[in-house]
Design a protein around this motif. Structure first.
Motif, PDB file in Angstrom:
ATOM      1  N   GLY A 156      45.466 -30.179 -55.618  1.00  0.00           N
ATOM      2  CA  GLY A 156      43.952 -30.111 -55.618  1.00  0.00           C
ATOM      3  C   GLY A 156      43.286 -31.291 -56.018  1.00  0.00           C
ATOM      4  N   GLY A 157      43.683 -31.816 -56.972  1.00  0.00           N
ATOM      5  CA  GLY A 157      42.888 -33.064 -57.537  1.00  0.00           C
ATOM      6  C   GLY A 157      42.866 -34.375 -56.668  1.00  0.00           C
ATOM      7  N   VAL A 158      44.075 -34.367 -55.973  1.00  0.00           N
ATOM      8  CA  VAL A 158      44.120 -35.398 -54.875  1.00  0.00           C
ATOM      9  C   VAL A 158      43.261 -35.223 -53.906  1.00  0.00           C
ATOM     10  N   LEU A 159      43.106 -34.075 -53.331  1.00  0.00           N
ATOM     11  CA  LEU A 159      42.363 -33.412 -52.298  1.00  0.00           C
ATOM     12  C   LEU A 159      40.790 -33.796 -52.677  1.00  0.00           C
ATOM     13  N   ALA A 176      38.289 -36.765 -50.850  1.00  0.00           N
ATOM     14  CA  ALA A 176      37.117 -35.996 -50.364  1.00  0.00           C
ATOM     15  C   ALA A 176      35.951 -36.792 -50.794  1.00  0.00           C
ATOM     16  N   ASN A 177      35.751 -37.032 -52.106  1.00  0.00           N
ATOM     17  CA  ASN A 177      34.491 -37.433 -52.850  1.00  0.00           C
ATOM     18  C   ASN A 177      34.547 -39.043 -53.299  1.00  0.00           C
ATOM     19  N   PRO A 214      36.668 -40.461 -38.830  1.00  0.00           N
ATOM     20  CA  PRO A 214      37.225 -41.733 -39.629  1.00  0.00           C
ATOM     21  C   PRO A 214      38.783 -41.648 -39.359  1.00  0.00           C
ATOM     22  N   SER A 215      39.240 -42.789 -39.551  1.00  0.00           N
ATOM     23  CA  SER A 215      40.756 -43.225 -39.324  1.00  0.00           C
ATOM     24  C   SER A 215      41.480 -42.876 -40.529  1.00  0.00           C
ATOM     25  N   SER A 216      40.780 -43.422 -41.591  1.00  0.00           N
ATOM     26  CA  SER A 216      41.225 -43.179 -42.922  1.00  0.00           C
ATOM     27  C   SER A 216      40.184 -42.697 -43.901  1.00  0.00           C
ATOM     28  N   PRO A 217      40.191 -42.275 -44.965  1.00  0.00           N
ATOM     29  CA  PRO A 217      41.830 -41.685 -45.285  1.00  0.00           C
ATOM     30  C   PRO A 217      41.885 -40.198 -44.898  1.00  0.00           C
ATOM     31  N   SER A 218      43.140 -39.657 -44.573  1.00  0.00           N
ATOM     32  CA  SER A 218      43.852 -38.569 -44.244  1.00  0.00           C
ATOM     33  C   SER A 218      43.709 -37.565 -45.281  1.00  0.00           C
ATOM     34  N   LEU A 219      42.895 -36.707 -45.133  1.00  0.00           N
ATOM     35  CA  LEU A 219      42.957 -35.413 -46.240  1.00  0.00           C
ATOM     36  C   LEU A 219      44.211 -34.750 -46.400  1.00  0.00           C
ATOM     37  N   THR A 220      44.855 -34.409 -44.965  1.00  0.00           N
ATOM     38  CA  THR A 220      46.100 -33.617 -44.974  1.00  0.00           C
ATOM     39  C   THR A 220      47.076 -34.497 -45.687  1.00  0.00           C
ATOM     40  N   LYS A 221      47.223 -35.937 -45.200  1.00  0.00           N
ATOM     41  CA  LYS A 221      48.432 -36.478 -45.470  1.00  0.00           C
ATOM     42  C   LYS A 221      48.149 -36.700 -47.298  1.00  0.00           C
TER      43      LYS A 221
END
Length: 299
Positions: free
Chosen positions: A81-84, A88-89, A220-227
């Protein structure tokens, strides 16, 4: 006489056996002490050998992970969750615009034949890497920067540019990556307008054609939230498992018979049961009720 002779022989042998045992355990204390020290040295040697080699019981570790499953789940949720949230922010999204260029082994003004030979295709494929280097040169990028009417340099355009040949063919793509999708598409299309004329001035007998101009990217091409979230989940899993494993290996406390057998070959003579607080309270309650009954009977 025979009975007296037989009893004398039994007494003599018993006395000789007793003397041999006494000499074995006494001998001025030397034989017994030597044997005792030898036994202690062997036991210490076996203990040292066991301490030198660290054995990892996979079944024990699996039971440990199942016992502290909540630690693993909590680490996965917190780090994932922290990485997500950080992705995102706090990470700026980047957009990639793409231009596709075709390389031909013939001049644009030259008369085209009715068919294309294999040698022409091979020559076009070999020219792709040359054209890519020309597009990334300062000569071309300086003219691109001047044509954009933006405060931008050739080095900045080169940093946001990437090129790639399409499956070893005579096609190649030019990518521009920028935080603003419209700016990325605008710079990519300026390159598509400037590059063909500049390339024709360097290499004679060949030409380039723009197959696809850049479109404004919507995602956007990056960053990938899922990855990034999956990376955070895996990181939390690895860190929690490593913490539990190291914590168990560094724990030198003797908690059961298995731990005791790992450090000593001596047999277990007894075991003291563990009384929890609940059991103590139940015992007190049962003792209190029994005392009350006795008092009632006495009254």
């Amino acid at each position: 006489n025979d009975i007296m002779r037989l009893s004398f022989l039994i007494k003599t042998r018993s006395f000789a056996g007793w003397e041999s045992h006494r000499n074995a355990f006494s001998g001025d204390g030397q034989t017994f002490q030597q044997k005792s020290s030898m036994v202690r040295r062997r036991a210490n040697g076996m203990t040292e050998k066991k301490n030198d080699s660290v054995e990892i019981d996979l079944g024990k570790l699996l039971r440990l992970y199942l016992r502290y499953w909540w630690v693993i789940i909590l680490s996965v949720l917190v780090i994932g969750g922290g990485v997500l949230l950080y992705t995102a922010n706090f990470i700026t999204p980047l957009y990639k615009a793409e231009v596709t260029v075709y390389v031909s082994n013939s001049n644009a003004g030259q008369q085209q034949s009715d068919y294309i030979t294999g040698s022409n295709l091979t020559a076009s494929q070999q020219l792709v890497s040359t054209y890519i280097n020309i597009i990334r040169s300062n000569t071309v990028l300086d003219k691109v920067a001047a044509s954009t009417n933006m405060d931008i340099t050739a080095d900045e355009i080169r940093d946001m540019m990437s090129t790639e040949q399409v499956d070893s063919t005579e096609f190649f793509n030019v990518y521009i990556t920028h935080p603003d999708p419209e700016t990325a598409a605008y710079i990519a299309n300026i390159i598509a307008e400037v590059a063909p004329d500049e390339i024709a001035g360097f290499i004679e007998g060949s030409s380039t054609k723009i197959v696809d101009y850049a479109q404004v990217p919507e995602k956007p091409s990056s960053p990938s939230l899922t990855k990034n979230t999956l990376i955070g989940v895996l990181l939390g899993l690895v860190l929690s498992v490593a913490f539990l494993t190291v914590r168990d290996l560094m724990d030198v406390r003797v908690k059961n018979e298995e731990d005791l057998s790992e450090i000593s070959n001596l047999p277990v003579l007894g075991r003291i049961p563990l009384f929890t607080q609940e059991k103590k309270q139940k015992r007190r309650a049962s003792n209190g009720s029994s005392n009350g009954k006795k008092g009632g009977q006495g009254a």
